[in-house]
Enzyme design. Structure first.
Site, mmCIF file in Angstrom:
data_model
loop_
_atom_site.group_PDB
_atom_site.id
_atom_site.type_symbol
_atom_site.label_atom_id
_atom_site.label_comp_id
_atom_site.label_asym_id
_atom_site.label_seq_id
_atom_site.Cartn_x
_atom_site.Cartn_y
_atom_site.Cartn_z
ATOM 1 N N LEU A 236 -2.020 4.846 -2.522
ATOM 2 C CA LEU A 236 -1.120 5.606 -3.379
ATOM 3 C C LEU A 236 -0.001 4.669 -3.804
ATOM 4 C CD1 LEU A 236 -0.740 9.027 -1.478
ATOM 5 C CD2 LEU A 236 -2.101 8.588 -3.518
ATOM 6 N N ASP A 237 0.539 4.880 -5.006
ATOM 7 C CA ASP A 237 1.662 4.071 -5.456
ATOM 8 C C ASP A 237 2.849 4.252 -4.521
ATOM 9 O OD1 ASP A 237 0.097 3.360 -7.583
ATOM 10 O OD2 ASP A 237 0.932 4.881 -8.929
ATOM 11 N N LYS A 238 3.713 3.245 -4.494
ATOM 12 C CA LYS A 238 4.862 3.275 -3.588
ATOM 13 C C LYS A 238 5.714 4.514 -3.797
ATOM 14 C CE LYS A 238 8.975 0.627 -2.278
ATOM 15 N NZ LYS A 238 9.775 -0.607 -2.494
#
Length: 443
Positions: free
Chosen positions: A254-256
């Site tokens: 998942l993106d940060k």
């Protein structure tokens, strides 16, 4: 025949049509007179010249060579009569010799008291220090060489080396410490985790926004505070090693600045089966997002649709992805409207997005491509600050969101060992709930 290019400079805009016609008329009259007198043989072959004879002085000169204002050639072959032969303005390009000496590769450098010493090759004469080390030590990247020099770990004749300094050959070069960096290993850290599901084969974690899933290769400075560090502390060495030492147990990412559910494998067999499920699209992933504006379907009255646009790396800003380049990887996102908001901050849409593929930034890129960027996603066009539609005189004040309003809310798949159906859900984080209440205008 005369032309404007044959005129002296400064007069080339003057027309030469009348001179052209006059010369043509004279030539036709001379030819007619010769034919009438019988001096022209109609059956004679047309006179031609060998191309090699064109520079011969024996060839007849042009009939217009000495006509005033009609200059055919100058002393150096140009068209200006006063032109003189002049030297070249620029010298001929320098051709580097192909037989340049090869740099001797230093395969086995043994350290003595932590210092590796060697004499610069004579072939390094005239080379920059950083370029020479990159060639003499091929297993070390140019970036690593620059880092060693900047940290003062390289000396030349007992003086701190500089990357741009030119070598003469024969200098004593010393490298302090290990020139080749040790491979990075993630270290356990006591970081709280919201574990939604766990058994002997896998775990599902509700990741918070702001937490990176894992550090990048060679990124020792940021190899702290990641999901991998927390997993190693809570689950020990039981994580799978399919993805390497930096990403134990990580099957997808998942993106940060995206929160929500992420599945983790505890053994290599489970890891491979989960990877197959992702690649074969047997993993149901549903996200909730708040986007700017009201989404309108391409056709039909229904509040749902599908975005099927290939995604590739942006050539200008490499941290971005784009749908505007040909040859991208296929990406499919199905969206449906959960709520339309028309409040003090304008129009917004709460959407549920189910993705079939897992491309980098997929939902963010697809939403931006249809003109509705995710709230808080500055990288893809969302405003940094959300202001009320009433302007500065409005009662409400503007606010900022330091993360993307994107949450992986649902994850549904069959357990890779038992086949049991797992349907997991994670509620919206509190900070996103507060944003929703604010844009709705709730007191």
């Amino acid at each position: 025949m005369p032309s404007q290019n044959m005129l002296p400079k400064g007069q080339r805009r003057r027309t030469v049509k009348h001179e052209y016609r006059a010369q043509r008329t004279l030539a036709q009259e001379r030819e007619a007179a010769l034919r009438a007198s019988g001096e022209v043989d109609e059956d004679a072959p047309v006179q031609s010249y060998d191309t090699a004879e064109f520079s011969s002085p024996s060839l007849p000169t042009s009939p217009f060579a000495f006509t005033p204002g009609l200059v055919t050639t100058g002393p150096s072959g140009g068209k200006h009569p006063q032109e003189e032969q002049s030297p070249r303005r620029y010298p001929a390009p320098y051709v580097f010799p192909d037989d340049a000496p090869e740099i001797q590769v230093l395969d086995d450098l043994e350290a003595q008291d932590g210092v590796r010493s060697f004499t610069a090759d004579s072939a390094a004469s005239g080379m920059r220090l950083d370029a020479y080390l990159a060639k003499a030590l091929p297993d070390i990247s140019r970036a690593r060489v620059v880092l060693l020099i900047e940290k003062g770990q390289v000396t030349v004749d007992d003086k701190p080396g500089k990357g741009k300094q030119k070598l003469k050959g024969g200098e004593l070069v010393e490298i302090e410490g290990e020139p080749r960096p040790e491979p990075l290993h993630a270290e356990p850290e006591d970081i709280p985790l919201d574990i939604v599901y766990e058994d002997d084969d896998l775990a599902v974690v509700n990741k918070a926004a702001g937490m990176m899933v894992h550090a990048g290769a060679g990124d020792s400075e940021r190899n702290r505070g990641t999901l991998v560090n927390a997993l190693l502390f809570h689950m020990g060495k039981s994580l799978s090693q399919v993805s390497g030492d930096l990403r134990p147990g990580i099957v997808h990412r998942l993106d940060k600045q995206t929160s929500g559910l992420i599945v983790v494998a505890k053994n290599d067999s489970t890891h491979r089966k989960l990877s197959e499920m992702f690649s074969e699209r047997r993993m149901r992933k549903v996200y909730v997002a708040l986007v700017h504006g009201w989404i309108k379907p391409a056709s039909g009255p229904q509040d749902s649709g599908t975005i099927q646009l290939p995604i590739s790396r942006d050539l200008v800003r490499r941290i971005r992805m784009t749908t505007r380049r040909p040859g991208g990887r296929s990406a499919v996102s199905h969206w449906s409207v959960l709520e339309k908001i028309d409040g003090p901050y304008g129009k917004f849409t709460v959407v549920e997005v189910r993705i079939e593929t897992g491309r980098t930034h997929q939902i963010r890129v697809h939403m931006q491509a249809i003109g509705h960027p995710v709230v808080g996603d500055f990288l893809y066009g969302a405003p940094h600050r959300i202001n009320p539609i009433g302007g500065p005189q409005a009662v409400e004040e503007g606010f900022e969101l330091d993360r993307n309003f994107l949450h992986a809310a649902e994850l549904e798949f069959a357990h890779p060992r038992t086949g049991e159906k797992l349907a997991l859900h994670a509620e919206l984080p509190e900070e996103l709930v507060q944003v929703l209440e604010r844009v709705r205008g709730a007191s």
